[in-house]
Design an enzyme around this catalytic site. Structure first.
Site, PDB file in Angstrom:
ATOM      1  N   HIS A 279       0.843  -1.206   0.000  1.00 35.56           N
ATOM      2  CA  HIS A 279       0.000   0.000   0.000  1.00 35.56           C
ATOM      3  C   HIS A 279       0.882   1.263   0.000  1.00 35.56           C
ATOM      4  CE1 HIS A 279      -3.654   2.363   1.218  1.00 35.56           C
ATOM      5  NE2 HIS A 279      -2.722   3.160   1.704  1.00 35.56           N
ATOM      6  N   GLU A 280       1.798   1.322   0.961  1.00 34.37           N
ATOM      7  CA  GLU A 280       2.635   2.526   1.076  1.00 34.37           C
ATOM      8  C   GLU A 280       3.545   2.675  -0.138  1.00 34.37           C
ATOM      9  OE1 GLU A 280       1.731   4.619   3.238  1.00 34.37           O
ATOM     10  OE2 GLU A 280       0.511   3.262   4.478  1.00 34.37           O
ATOM     11  N   HIS A 283       1.849   4.665  -2.739  1.00 39.04           N
ATOM     12  CA  HIS A 283       1.979   6.119  -2.494  1.00 39.04           C
ATOM     13  C   HIS A 283       3.368   6.597  -2.926  1.00 39.04           C
ATOM     14  CE1 HIS A 283      -1.759   6.918  -0.400  1.00 39.04           C
ATOM     15  NE2 HIS A 283      -1.545   5.995   0.529  1.00 39.04           N
TER      16      HIS A 283
HETATM   17 ZN    ZN Z   1      -2.994   5.273   1.898  1.00 34.55          ZN
END
Ligand code: ZN
Length: 515
Positions: A279-280, A283
């Protein structure tokens, strides 16, 4: 300020001021990152002061009178064709977008009186402390007066920004996701809520798949080694970022070539840490994919919270929880945990990774339930901000919504209305960006598949290069130079809708649950 400065000179000066401010903000981000990862507890108090000084400095740089004057002068020049053309061609730097975005940031900041900012920050500190204590005691009433205060501050803030009394929530939503207000979100979220509720009911009537992780302990050091292998496998460049541990996973940008991500490991679940890493890294890929021309400017960031979240959710859920992704990685995971998972078959593992179990906690929610958690928060925020719901009626409305949308009974306020930190910080209007992230992700993914797909074969071969290039060229490189609504229309050919997301969810889980 020198009034005889040429337009090019004014631009140079404005960019220099913006660059200084970016440096200060990123130095503050480094202190913040350190606070969440390595800072010894003895250093906390002094660190808070250091951060307050740096954040104050960055704010002063933004609201400085010279910034306003330069913005005015350059806006005038840009409105004249000839000189505007000259400015617009500066080394591929989008001058017009720069002026527009910096002016918006500047105006948002100058419209809020300094005394109000101070008062807010103080109340926020008290509110957060009260929230922590109330959550511990599982008692909403102790937090209620603080929530009331934070709501009033939020209303005032929207008024300072110039929003009418009847549209204050629109003003707060606009801060995180420009051009998606109550009307637009209701039109998207309402039908999505009904469709998800129906699907969730059908799924929960089916037998729940077994959990292949039950009854095992997964050593954290081995989990970390596997995470690092996957992280570099999916293309995270270790010379431009790093992975560490923190209580709550996050991503922070410290420079154009320095993006930090964090995770946490749980011994009972070998994948929760990994999914946070993926997830990170989504980003981080966004931040690391910005066009070089945008470096050191206010454009060198993601265009909105929702688009940022689309990138992390695309990697975590759409790619990271897919069959094709795990086909080559599952045997590596089995090598790392041969005693625990050596006998597990691929299908049972894949079902465990995609198990649907509606529960009270948002951050633990599965792909089908997650958006329902958000839609409930959006509807409650709208009622609170418009005065249709009183603060003391909130827990009851929360519990009724959880029962209605997810079929879940909250046993106390801690796992109900007090579970999230956002409201204690006055961050009203932030929640929708999580669900918007899901919707943007699938709309973008559909277009990516049409243009470079089928992607499954790439995932099965662990080839991620074409996916990265497409995302970088179409989304990442633009930074804040495109507004989210404009970006999604240009990239996918249509405005945001829930169609791609719901089609994906329905197809994936109908197949998994035999509906
Ligand atoms: Zn997030």
């Amino acid at each position: 300020m020198n009034n005889n400065m040429s337009p090019a000179g004014s631009l140079e000066r404005l960019r220099a001021l913006d660059k200084e401010r970016m440096h200060i903000s990123r130095a503050a981000a480094l202190l913040q990152w350190d606070q969440e990862t390595f800072l010894p507890s003895g250093g906390i108090e002094e660190r808070a002061e250091q951060l307050a000084v740096l954040e104050g400095l960055a704010h002063e740089k933004l609201v400085h009178r010279e910034v306003g004057e330069l913005l005015d002068r350059l806006s005038d020049v840009l409105s004249l064709n000839d000189a505007g053309m000259l400015l617009n061609t500066q080394d591929g730097f989008p001058v017009g977008d720069f002026i527009r975005v910096l002016r918006r940031d500047y105006e948002k900041a100058v419209k809020i009186p300094v005394d109000f900012v101070r008062e807010c920050a103080k109340a926020e500190g008290l509110s957060q402390a009260a929230w922590v204590e109330a959550r511990k005691q599982k008692d909403f009433t102790a937090f209620a007066p603080h929530l009331e205060k934070m709501l009033n501050f939020a209303r005032q803030k929207a008024e300072f920004w110039g929003w009418e009394k009847s549209r204050l929530y629109d003003g707060l939503l606009d801060y995180y996701e420009p051009s998606l207000g109550v009307k637009e979100l209701t039109a998207i979220f309402g039908p999505l809520r009904d469709r998800l509720q129906l699907l969730l009911r059908k799924i929960t009537e089916k037998p729940r798949p077994g959990d292949v992780f039950l009854h095992h302990n997964f050593e954290k050091a081995k989990q970390e080694a596997f995470c690092r292998e996957v992280l570099s496998g999916i293309g995270f460049d270790g010379t431009r970022g790093r992975l560490d541990i923190s209580a709550h996973p996050f991503t922070t940008t410290l420079g154009f070539n320095d993006v930090r991500i964090t995770t946490r490991y749980a011994v009972s679940d070998p994948l929760s840490g990994l999914f946070s890493v993926i997830h990170e890294s989504g980003h981080a890929f966004y931040e690391l994919g910005l066009d070089n021309a945008l470096q050191y400017s206010c454009l060198a960031e993601g265009t909105s919270m929702g688009i940022h979240e689309s990138q992390s959710r695309l990697w975590e859920n759409v790619i990271g929880r897919s069959r094709a992704f795990w086909e080559p990685w599952f045997s590596r995971l089995q090598d790392c945990f041969s005693a625990e998972l050596g006998e597990t078959d691929f299908d049972s593992f894949y079902r465990t990774v995609n198990t649907i179990v509606p529960g009270p906690i948002r951050v633990e929610a599965d792909e089908v339930s997650y958006s329902l958690h958000i839609i409930l928060r959006f509807e409650l925020e709208e009622k609170l901000l418009s005065g249709k719901l009183e603060v003391n009626e909130l827990p009851e409305a929360w519990n009724a919504g959880m029962k209605d949308y997810l079929g879940v009974e909250c046993t106390d306020d801690a796992e109900g209305v007090l579970q999230d930190v956002h409201w204690s910080m006055g961050a009203f209007g932030y929640f929708p960006s999580y669900a918007l992230g899901n919707l943007y992700a699938l709309q973008i993914w559909d277009t990516l598949n049409e243009e470079i797909g089928p992607v499954d074969t790439m995932l099965q071969r662990r080839e991620y290069g074409d996916i990265h290039s497409w995302l970088k060229d179409n989304i990442h490189c633009k930074g804040r130079s495109k507004e989210p609504a404009e970006l999604i229309r240009e990239v996918t050919g249509r405005s945001l809708s829930a169609d791609s997301f719901f089609r994906y969810i329905e197809q994936k889980y109908s197949e998994l649950y035999g509906i």
